[in-house]
Scaffold this active site. Structure first.
Site, PDB file in Angstrom:
ATOM      1  N   VAL A  34     -44.969  35.823  30.912  1.00  0.00           N
ATOM      2  CA  VAL A  34     -44.585  37.242  30.915  1.00  0.00           C
ATOM      3  C   VAL A  34     -45.581  38.129  30.158  1.00  0.00           C
ATOM      4  CG1 VAL A  34     -42.073  36.971  31.242  1.00  0.00           C
ATOM      5  CG2 VAL A  34     -43.026  36.890  28.924  1.00  0.00           C
ATOM      6  N   SER A  45     -30.351  40.913  21.131  1.00  0.00           N
ATOM      7  CA  SER A  45     -29.662  39.947  20.259  1.00  0.00           C
ATOM      8  C   SER A  45     -28.813  40.696  19.241  1.00  0.00           C
ATOM      9  CB  SER A  45     -30.703  39.106  19.519  1.00  0.00           C
ATOM     10  OG  SER A  45     -30.097  38.352  18.499  1.00  0.00           O
ATOM     11  N   TYR A  84     -38.223  38.202  14.303  1.00  0.00           N
ATOM     12  CA  TYR A  84     -37.480  38.116  15.566  1.00  0.00           C
ATOM     13  C   TYR A  84     -36.553  39.329  15.705  1.00  0.00           C
ATOM     14  CZ  TYR A  84     -34.015  36.261  18.932  1.00  0.00           C
ATOM     15  OH  TYR A  84     -33.157  36.085  19.999  1.00  0.00           O
ATOM     16  N   ALA A  85     -35.820  39.656  14.631  1.00  0.00           N
ATOM     17  CA  ALA A  85     -34.897  40.797  14.668  1.00  0.00           C
ATOM     18  C   ALA A  85     -35.649  42.085  14.989  1.00  0.00           C
ATOM     19  CB  ALA A  85     -34.168  40.923  13.335  1.00  0.00           C
ATOM     20  N   ALA A  86     -36.859  42.216  14.424  1.00  0.00           N
ATOM     21  CA  ALA A  86     -37.660  43.423  14.679  1.00  0.00           C
ATOM     22  C   ALA A  86     -38.025  43.523  16.154  1.00  0.00           C
ATOM     23  CB  ALA A  86     -38.925  43.411  13.820  1.00  0.00           C
ATOM     24  N   LYS A 143     -36.272  42.392  18.667  1.00  0.00           N
ATOM     25  CA  LYS A 143     -35.072  42.717  19.451  1.00  0.00           C
ATOM     26  C   LYS A 143     -34.643  44.175  19.223  1.00  0.00           C
ATOM     27  CE  LYS A 143     -34.655  38.736  21.506  1.00  0.00           C
ATOM     28  NZ  LYS A 143     -34.843  38.615  22.956  1.00  0.00           N
TER      29      LYS A 143
END
Ligand SMILES: NC(=O)c1ccc[n+]([C@@H]2O[C@H](COP(=O)([O-])OP(=O)(O)OC[C@H]3O[C@@H](n4cnc5c(N)ncnc54)[C@H](O)[C@@H]3O)[C@@H](O)[C@H]2O)c1
Length: 267
Positions: free
Chosen positions: A62, A143, A156-158, A160
């Site tokens: 991707v 998420s 990861y949170a950033a 999403k």
């Protein structure tokens, strides 16, 4: 009698977990499904497992504009009417922010944010339609971490959270063109991604059971996604649907302290 054209759907990250469950749901709902994933072996296994002539697979990345353009070309060559795009491809790396490498930061943003962006930019022009026709539908996997980040999962949170904003802006930009864009935000889902985390350390704790009394299975998320591509959801766009068994509705105790911060303070 004129045969109605088959509806086509693209699923990225289709070879595993949530993506594979979405492929199954779309096939059951009568779609021609184009499954896109970087993992050739798992894609072959998916093809065998699903055993459907309406499933096409394509190996690709991707994050690669060439791969994404290849998928678009294939759809154009087939003169496929693209109705549904589900962006599931994603990666997760676990580390306290103080220990997150530049390489991990870049790969998280590349797959999770740029990957979905490139896919939407390339494929949504194939989804645009006249007023009055059934609306096309893009669903992006964000998420619960986008609103409830945890120690060890900061980068990861950033990604999403960034994706959530992209979904909202794209929803508004495409609203007049017959395309809905929504996000689905799961808590922890029982997939290979979550299984890898159980032993990952890095200060990250899995959410485990949601208030509903269990962890989500991939099919729970696929079922919720099918609500969004249902024609009766034609007025739903720019939404973030929490599919987390009540996790983000509940009080969340603070995450445990990260040992590396203590060692930084001492040095
Ligand atoms: N599992 C969870 O607990 C959970 C929770 C919230 C959100 N999500 C999100 O749901 C989505 C699906 O997660 P999952 O649990 O099914 O993960 P998974 O690891 O089981 O599947 C992810 C798939 O994405 C593919 N992929 C990774 N990088 C790619 C790339 N560059 N190009 C193409 N394909 C690529 C992988 O090969 C894999 O098949 C992800 O976006 C994830 O962030 C998962």
């Amino acid at each position: 009698m004129m045969q109605e054209a088959l509806s086509h759907a693209v699923v990225t990250g289709a070879a595993s977990g949530v993506g594979a469950a979405v492929v199954r749901r779309l096939l059951d709902d009568g779609y021609c499904v184009h499954a896109f994933d970087i993992d050739d072996g798992r894609l072959r296994a998916l093809k065998e497992q699903m055993g459907s002539g309406r499933l096409m697979t394509m190996v690709g990345d991707v994050c690669s504009p060439a791969s994404v353009a290849g998928l678009r070309q294939m759809l154009q060559d087939d003169e496929a009417r693209l109705d549904v795009l589900v962006c599931c491809a994603g990666v997760l790396r676990v580390a306290p922010l103080a220990e997150t490498s530049e390489q991990d930061w870049d790969s998280l943003f590349s797959v999770n944010v740029k990957g979905a962006f490139l896919m939407m930019q390339a494929l949504t022009p194939l989804m645009i339609r006249e007023a009055g026709l059934p609306r096309a539908c893009v669903v992006v996997l964000t998420s619960a971490a986008a609103v409830r980040p945890k120690t060890g999962g900061g980068a990861y949170a950033a990604t999403k959270a960034a994706l959530t904003q992209i979904v909202k802006v794209w929803a508004v930009e495409l609203a007049p063109h017959g395309v809905n864009v929504n996000a689905v935000a799961p808590g922890t889902v029982n997939t290979p991604m979550a299984a890898g985390l159980a032993s990952a350390g890095g200060g990250f704790a899995l959410s485990g059971k949601a208030p509903i009394g269990r962890m989500a299975e991939a099919v729970d998320i696929a079922d919720a996604i099918s609500l969004l591509y249902d024609r009766r959801a034609h007025f739903v766009t720019g939404a973030v649907l929490a599919v987390d068994g009540g996790l983000t509705a509940a009080f969340v105790p603070p995450s445990p302290p990260v040992p590396s911060i203590v060692s930084i303070r001492k040095s």
